[in-house]
Design a protein around this motif. Structure first.
Motif, PDB file in Angstrom:
ATOM      1  N   ARG A  82       0.853  -1.202   0.000  1.00  0.00           N
ATOM      2  CA  ARG A  82       0.000   0.000   0.000  1.00  0.00           C
ATOM      3  C   ARG A  82       0.888   1.251   0.000  1.00  0.00           C
ATOM      4  NH1 ARG A  82      -5.523  -1.492   3.262  1.00  0.00           N
ATOM      5  NH2 ARG A  82      -6.765  -1.335   1.380  1.00  0.00           N
ATOM      6  N   SER A  90      -8.897  -1.340  -1.587  1.00  0.00           N
ATOM      7  CA  SER A  90      -9.554  -0.052  -1.346  1.00  0.00           C
ATOM      8  C   SER A  90     -10.757   0.140  -2.258  1.00  0.00           C
ATOM      9  CB  SER A  90      -8.573   1.108  -1.561  1.00  0.00           C
ATOM     10  OG  SER A  90      -7.624   1.116  -0.541  1.00  0.00           O
ATOM     11  N   GLY A  96     -11.729   1.937   8.663  1.00  0.00           N
ATOM     12  CA  GLY A  96     -10.780   1.816   7.545  1.00  0.00           C
ATOM     13  C   GLY A  96     -11.469   2.345   6.286  1.00  0.00           C
ATOM     14  N   VAL A  97     -11.095   1.792   5.144  1.00  0.00           N
ATOM     15  CA  VAL A  97     -11.647   2.288   3.881  1.00  0.00           C
ATOM     16  C   VAL A  97     -13.174   2.079   3.843  1.00  0.00           C
ATOM     17  CG1 VAL A  97     -11.559   2.077   1.376  1.00  0.00           C
ATOM     18  CG2 VAL A  97      -9.461   1.847   2.709  1.00  0.00           C
ATOM     19  N   ASP A 119     -12.680   2.871  16.369  1.00  0.00           N
ATOM     20  CA  ASP A 119     -11.596   2.085  15.766  1.00  0.00           C
ATOM     21  C   ASP A 119     -10.508   1.953  16.801  1.00  0.00           C
ATOM     22  OD1 ASP A 119      -9.223   1.336  14.030  1.00  0.00           O
ATOM     23  OD2 ASP A 119     -10.757   1.559  12.499  1.00  0.00           O
ATOM     24  N   ARG A 130      -7.349   2.087  15.990  1.00  0.00           N
ATOM     25  CA  ARG A 130      -6.242   2.940  15.553  1.00  0.00           C
ATOM     26  C   ARG A 130      -6.540   4.389  15.983  1.00  0.00           C
ATOM     27  NH1 ARG A 130      -6.049   3.764  10.628  1.00  0.00           N
ATOM     28  NH2 ARG A 130      -8.071   2.905  10.103  1.00  0.00           N
ATOM     29  N   GLY A 185       0.319   0.322   9.092  1.00  0.00           N
ATOM     30  CA  GLY A 185      -0.920   1.095   9.188  1.00  0.00           C
ATOM     31  C   GLY A 185      -2.157   0.236   9.435  1.00  0.00           C
ATOM     32  N   GLN A 206     -13.189  -1.882  25.748  1.00  0.00           N
ATOM     33  CA  GLN A 206     -13.973  -1.682  24.518  1.00  0.00           C
ATOM     34  C   GLN A 206     -15.374  -2.290  24.665  1.00  0.00           C
ATOM     35  OE1 GLN A 206     -12.688  -3.757  20.896  1.00  0.00           O
ATOM     36  NE2 GLN A 206     -13.142  -1.928  19.697  1.00  0.00           N
ATOM     37  N   ALA A 221     -14.589  -4.418  11.112  1.00  0.00           N
ATOM     38  CA  ALA A 221     -13.258  -4.559  11.718  1.00  0.00           C
ATOM     39  C   ALA A 221     -12.527  -5.818  11.269  1.00  0.00           C
ATOM     40  CB  ALA A 221     -13.395  -4.551  13.242  1.00  0.00           C
ATOM     41  N   LEU A 222     -11.313  -5.619  10.798  1.00  0.00           N
ATOM     42  CA  LEU A 222     -10.468  -6.736  10.380  1.00  0.00           C
ATOM     43  C   LEU A 222      -9.063  -6.544  10.922  1.00  0.00           C
ATOM     44  CD1 LEU A 222     -11.456  -7.084   6.611  1.00  0.00           C
ATOM     45  CD2 LEU A 222     -12.170  -8.563   8.503  1.00  0.00           C
TER      46      LEU A 222
END
Ligand code: NAD
Length: 428
Positions: A128, A139, A182-183, A203, A205, A235, A248, A266-267
């Motif tokens: 990426r 993406s 994410g995307v 998320d 992140r 990332g 969480q 979520a992955l």
């Protein structure tokens, strides 16, 4: 140079790896394009459209593949795990095969490419980096999946999404919660906002907070462990600590009880999808709430989601587990996927001689090549003790350690009624 495109045969797959626009682009690069009859019909591209663009349409897959230098597919061919290596029978020895291979989810099969001297490229392994953005199928497809998840969820939801003031009273806007930004998640947020929902997202992140807020959604922030960013150098999300997971669960359980539509995306690369919505959380939700689980094929983010099914739980929560969401927008998904593939293949062709000229040192080529010269070469697919001897990608590899882990279907529990998803089991 001949490029061949078969009809996809796997269940739930409606996409195709070439569209008339990319047929014309390949022709400009000096390639002849062969398409199997019916290859595009599930994406609303009929044979005549390919023929008008300059492709030759063949009646069988064997004829389509005869003499091919490159085969472009959406999903990898069938091999022993799912019906015998016969799936490769028509593939010319030494052909270049570009497809989505799911090499992490199901690594078995790649050895058959090596045995047939097939040069396999997995589009999921593309590094990426910015130069590869135009080839990034993860993406392009995730974007469509995020959009479609919201549209599917809204269609299933028995209420309106935007706020409405009417003479008969006020309708409150729907609350949409997106888990995993994410995307796909970011596109889900943008889509839900566009149709008037009040949107929140979460998320692991920490960096995703700013992206979520810039789209006008609020960020539901679990307090991170000290010095924890939640992401790898590449990332991607990390597996979080047990303490983080507990925090969480507590935070999400409170927030989720008041939501109308929840989209989970979520992955964690190379691992089963994290379970984010438990039976206990579902029990707190209102009847009519819709959950769309985009991670269902990787084991699911929701304990009660079932692949290919729309499940209504005992307390009336609707859990949607459609397979292959991009394929449910087959025309757009094919168009973007085909353009990604064209941009990738263009890298391998010398514009002057119009012949194949592959730079094996190029990090995009090396990072995505699975098999070459009769051997498995991708470091993530080699036994640990061999991975130093073969082609190495400069790109940090987020997958290597976890290659042995296969996505296990999450325990499916307590579904009271199941509505078969009408689109899921149609023969393709
Ligand atoms: P993905 O499909 O691997 O995962 C989806 C999301 O789920 C991720 O945002 C991840 O952080 C999140 N997630 C994982 N576990 C979670 C949990 N327990 N709780 C909540 N959320 C959880 O991710 P992706 O869409 O492929 O994006 C991964 C990263 O790659 C992002 O930072 C994205 O911006 C980046 N990216 C970069 C490029 C590029 O060309 N440079 C292209 C696409 C994506």
């Amino acid at each position: 140079m001949k490029i061949a495109i078969p009809k996809e045969r796997r269940p739930h797959e409606r996409r195709v790896a070439v569209v008339p626009d990319t047929v014309k682009r390949f022709a400009q690069l000096g390639a002849d394009v062969s398409v199997e009859t019916g290859a595009g019909e599930n994406a609303a591209i009929l044979d005549y459209a390919y023929a008008e663009a300059g492709a030759t349409v063949h009646a069988t897959r064997a004829e389509t593949f005869a003499g091919a230098d490159i085969i472009l597919k959406v999903q990898r061919p069938r091999t022993t795990t799912d019906g015998g290596a016969d799936g490769l029978a028509d593939y010319p020895d030494g052909v270049i095969l570009v497809a989505l291979h799911n090499p992490i989810g199901d690594p078995i099969g790649v050895e058959h490419y090596a045995a047939k001297n097939i040069v396999g490229f997995a589009m999921e392994f593309l590094p990426r980096i910015s130069r590869a953005q135009s080839m990034d199928v993860l993406s392009s497809q995730a974007n469509l999946a995020g959009y479609k998840a919201v549209v599917d969820g809204a269609a299933q939801y028995g209420r309106a999404i935007p706020m409405m003031m009417t003479a008969a009273g006020r309708i409150n806007p729907a609350k949409v919660f997106v888990m995993g930004a994410g995307v796909a998640g970011l596109q889900a947020i943008a889509t839900a906002r566009r149709i008037g929902a009040v949107v929140s997202a979460t998320d692991v992140r920490v960096a995703s907070k700013e992206e979520v807020e810039s789209l006008g959604a609020s960020f539901v922030m679990v307090e991170p462990d000290v010095d924890e960013t939640g992401e790898t150098e590449g990332g991607y999300a990390k597996e979080m600590s047990e303490g983080y997971k507990r925090r969480q669960v507590e935070l999400v359980a409170k927030h989720i009880a008041d939501q109308d539509i929840v989209i989970t995306t979520a992955l964690i690369p190379g691992r089963p999808a994290p379970v984010l919505i438990t039976d206990e959380m579902i029990a707190l939700m209102r009847a009519g709430t819709v959950i769309v689980d985009l991670a269902v094929e990787q084991g699911g983010n929701v304990t009660q989601s079932k692949g290919g099914k729309i499940v209504t739980t005992e307390n009336g929560v609707i859990v949607m587990g459609h397979y292959n969401l991009p394929s449910r927008l087959a025309a757009d998904a094919s168009s973007l996927y085909a353009r990604n593939l064209f941009n990738f293949v263009e890298l391998m062709i010398d514009k002057k001689t119009k012949l194949l000229a592959i730079d094996w040192e190029d990090e995009i080529i090396a990072g995505s090549c699975l098999t070459r010269d009769g051997k498995i070469v991708h470091p993530a697919l080699l036994p640990q003790d061999q991975s130093g001897d073969e082609i190495q990608s400069e790109t940090p590899n987020d997958f290597g350690e976890d290659i042995k882990i296969r996505s296990e279907a999450a325990e499916q529990t307590a579904a009271q009624t199941e509505t078969p998803d009408p689109d899921q089991d149609k023969p393709i």
